[in-house]
Design an enzyme around this catalytic site. Structure first.
Site, PDB file in Angstrom:
ATOM      1  N   CYS A 189       9.287   4.634   2.898  1.00 23.41           N
ATOM      2  CA  CYS A 189       9.544   3.277   2.382  1.00 23.41           C
ATOM      3  C   CYS A 189      10.646   3.200   1.340  1.00 23.41           C
ATOM      4  CB  CYS A 189       8.268   2.704   1.782  1.00 23.41           C
ATOM      5  SG  CYS A 189       7.095   2.254   3.034  1.00 23.41           S
ATOM      6  N   LEU A 232       0.830  -1.215   0.000  1.00 23.80           N
ATOM      7  CA  LEU A 232       0.000   0.000   0.000  1.00 23.80           C
ATOM      8  C   LEU A 232       0.861   1.261   0.000  1.00 23.80           C
ATOM      9  CD1 LEU A 232       0.029   1.398   3.048  1.00 23.80           C
ATOM     10  CD2 LEU A 232      -1.528  -0.458   3.546  1.00 23.80           C
TER      11      LEU A 232
HETATM   12  C1  UDX Z   1       5.901   3.142  -1.669  1.00 21.77           C
HETATM   13  C2  UDX Z   1       5.434   2.043  -2.644  1.00 21.77           C
HETATM   14  O1  UDX Z   1       4.833   2.660  -3.796  1.00 21.77           O
HETATM   15  C3  UDX Z   1       4.449   1.117  -1.955  1.00 21.77           C
HETATM   16  O2  UDX Z   1       4.092   0.038  -2.826  1.00 21.77           O
HETATM   17  C4  UDX Z   1       5.098   0.547  -0.686  1.00 21.77           C
HETATM   18  O3  UDX Z   1       4.185  -0.278   0.021  1.00 21.77           O
HETATM   19  C5  UDX Z   1       5.555   1.688   0.220  1.00 21.77           C
HETATM   20  O4  UDX Z   1       6.442   2.539  -0.513  1.00 21.77           O
HETATM   21  P1  UDX Z   1       4.891   5.419  -0.680  1.00 21.77           P
HETATM   22  O5  UDX Z   1       6.141   5.553   0.110  1.00 21.77           O
HETATM   23  O6  UDX Z   1       3.592   5.664   0.004  1.00 21.77           O
HETATM   24  O7  UDX Z   1       4.769   3.954  -1.341  1.00 21.77           O
HETATM   25  O8  UDX Z   1       5.014   6.468  -1.883  1.00 21.77           O
HETATM   26  P2  UDX Z   1       5.021   6.417  -3.471  1.00 21.77           P
HETATM   27  O9  UDX Z   1       3.718   6.831  -3.993  1.00 21.77           O
HETATM   28  O10 UDX Z   1       5.585   5.141  -3.969  1.00 21.77           O
HETATM   29  O11 UDX Z   1       6.072   7.589  -3.757  1.00 21.77           O
HETATM   30  C6  UDX Z   1       7.426   7.492  -3.308  1.00 21.77           C
HETATM   31  C7  UDX Z   1       8.216   8.698  -3.717  1.00 21.77           C
HETATM   32  O12 UDX Z   1       8.470   8.680  -5.119  1.00 21.77           O
HETATM   33  C8  UDX Z   1       7.549  10.050  -3.443  1.00 21.77           C
HETATM   34  O13 UDX Z   1       8.522  10.931  -2.930  1.00 21.77           O
HETATM   35  C9  UDX Z   1       7.062  10.516  -4.796  1.00 21.77           C
HETATM   36  O14 UDX Z   1       7.016  11.906  -4.895  1.00 21.77           O
HETATM   37  C10 UDX Z   1       8.139   9.930  -5.703  1.00 21.77           C
HETATM   38  N1  UDX Z   1       7.692   9.673  -7.080  1.00 21.77           N
HETATM   39  C11 UDX Z   1       6.749   8.720  -7.335  1.00 21.77           C
HETATM   40  C12 UDX Z   1       8.284  10.388  -8.128  1.00 21.77           C
HETATM   41  O15 UDX Z   1       9.147  11.241  -7.924  1.00 21.77           O
HETATM   42  N2  UDX Z   1       7.904  10.077  -9.411  1.00 21.77           N
HETATM   43  C13 UDX Z   1       6.977   9.119  -9.706  1.00 21.77           C
HETATM   44  O16 UDX Z   1       6.699   8.920 -10.906  1.00 21.77           O
HETATM   45  C14 UDX Z   1       6.365   8.425  -8.634  1.00 21.77           C
END
Ligand code: UDX
Length: 433
Positions: A260, A153
């Site tokens: 994460c 998630l």
């Molecule tokens: C992540 C995983 O997606 C999820 O499956 C796991 O269980 C926990 O870690 P989360 O930490 O909630 O989830 O955030 P996520 O939406 O994955 O974004 C992570 C980071 O990547 C954020 O800082 C976001 O801004 C960045 N991001 C995400 C980008 O810079 N570009 C993208 O295209 C997607």
């Protein structure tokens, strides 16, 4: 089914309320008594859209309960999830102290067959460790199985992700506990994969690491785009149209943060290293991530001819929108750098002003984006909250001293920004002056 979940962070609490909503009998457990009291009153200790409503609803219907006693959980449950934190240790290896402590409590209290499910993100081999700990209390192996069931998630969309999962991964050493869990999760339909326990433990690290690689790839491309005059949003859109690659997680920006991805990438590097493999692809992924934020700050410094004494409005503090989580937020890295270099920063975040104030009382905090931008030499977009996408750019430009907008999350259209009289600096596009 009767389910206990130990640990009421994002994973434990959200899994708990969703299973309770599906009419399973859920007992959550936490050793933080303050947290237990709050949750019992229907107040989630974290900000997650929709969580409070479903918590109140499941508490009222009686399918969700909370306690601080693992002994009570062992007496009650057919399945116990371990969903406690595994923060990174000094070398990046996840610290499994809390997981082991729960295993000890389970070992002391098992009286009849229970499926013990490790949901926390843990290094390969932790399932074996949990099994050994429980056995060390003289518990016969017929009385329990240890299963790995990683959680995928995302913060901000945690309820939706849990209600409509992409996949169910179960790592087992025997088929019987997998059958019990497949039955439990029938209420949340998704494709399932049953693997051996070590594969399942590795799938979580591999998934998060690959997501980080995708983002860092897009960010590395953004640097090339800035140099050669291409536009990174267009490039990655074209790349993502290839069905073999897919469009998700190719959004260039300030880099990845949160609770994460940084932890799991470091965890994957450390886990691989402990098994004798130097994961240089992931080390480069981390370096690109660090450079991405530093490069954005350099561009800002260059445009303002140094930030000392300059007034800068920082919009967005959380690591991504729809969460109050500030952990490893790129925005805070920018804030710290600006303050260190003598800038006067006024920040605004729709939910995290108060929490950020505790970490950085030396910055100012505004009630809205326009107040933050008043007399500013530059406005910086650090988190892509919807509220910022809907900003009245003309109104923003009117209150600023220098009409300079730095967009770290690619939320605007150049034409609109320039029509409002603002100079636009965005990740992955050459400066147009
Ligand atoms: C992540 C995983 O997606 C999820 O499956 C796991 O269980 C926990 O870690 P989360 O930490 O909630 O989830 O955030 P996520 O939406 O994955 O974004 C992570 C980071 O990547 C954020 O800082 C976001 O801004 C960045 N991001 C995400 C980008 O810079 N570009 C993208 O295209 C997607």
């Amino acid at each position: 089914m009767k389910v206990a979940i130990v640990g009421t962070g994002y994973v434990g609490l959200v899994t708990g309320v969703v299973l309770a909503e599906k009419e399973h009998d859920v007992l959550c457990v936490d050793n933080d008594l303050e947290k237990v009291e709050k949750i019992r009153k229907g107040i989630p200790p974290i900000y997650e859209p929709g969580l409070e409503e479903v918590l109140k609803q499941t508490l009222a219907s009686g399918t969700f309960r909370i306690t601080s006693s693992i002994a009570e959980a062992c007496e009650f449950a057919e399945v116990i999830f371990i969903a406690v934190g595994t923060p990174p240790g000094d070398d990046g290896t996840p610290d499994t102290t809390a997981v082991k402590a729960v295993a000890h409590e389970i070992g002391k209290n098992i009286k009849r067959y229970i499926v013990v499910v490790v949901k926390s993100t843990v290094p390969v081999g932790t399932g074996d460790l949990v099994e050994n700990i429980i056995e060390s209390y003289g518990v016969r192996h017929e009385l329990f199985d240890v299963v790995s069931n990683p959680e995928f998630l995302r913060e901000g969309t945690a309820l939706d992700d849990t209600r409509h999962p992409d996949r169910l991964i179960l790592g087992v050493e025997r088929q019987e506990p997998a059958d019990i869990l497949l039955k439990l999760f029938e209420c949340l339909p998704s494709p399932s994969l049953v693997t051996n326990r070590r594969s399942s433990e590795l799938i979580k690290y591999a998934s998060n690491s690959f997501l980080a690689v995708k983002i860092s790839f897009a960010n590395a491309m953004s640097r090339v785009c800035e140099l050669c005059g291409a536009n990174v949003a267009e490039v990655m859109k074209g790349v993502g149209m290839d069905a073999r690659i897919g469009p998700a997680f190719l959004q260039a920006g300030l880099g990845w943060g949160g609770s994460c991805l940084p932890k799991d990438v470091q965890g994957m590097i450390a886990v691989a290293c402990n098994w004798g493999y130097d994961f240089d692809l992931l080390r480069a992924t981390v370096v690109i991530n660090q450079h991405q934020t530093a490069h954005f700050i350099n561009r800002l410094q260059k445009r303002l001819h140094g930030v000392n004494g300059k007034k800068i409005a920082l919009l967005g503090l959380t690591f991504k929108p729809n969460t109050d989580d500030l952990r490893d937020s790129r925005s805070l890295i920018i804030l710290e750098s600006l303050l260190r270099n003598g800038a006067q920063v006024t920040a605004y975040d729709p939910v995290a002003n108060e929490a950020a104030k505790k970490l950085h009382p030396e910055a100012k905090y505004a009630k809205n984006p326009y107040e933050a931008a008043k007399d500013a030499d530059a406005v910086v977009i650090a988190t892509e909250w919807n509220e910022f996408k809907e900003l009245d750019l003309k109104k923003l430009a009117d209150v600023m001293k220098q009409k300079i907008l730095f967009d770290g999350r690619l939320i605007f259209n150049r034409k609109d920004v320039e029509a409002a009289g603002l100079e636009y600096f965005v990740v992955g596009e050459r400066n147009v002056r």
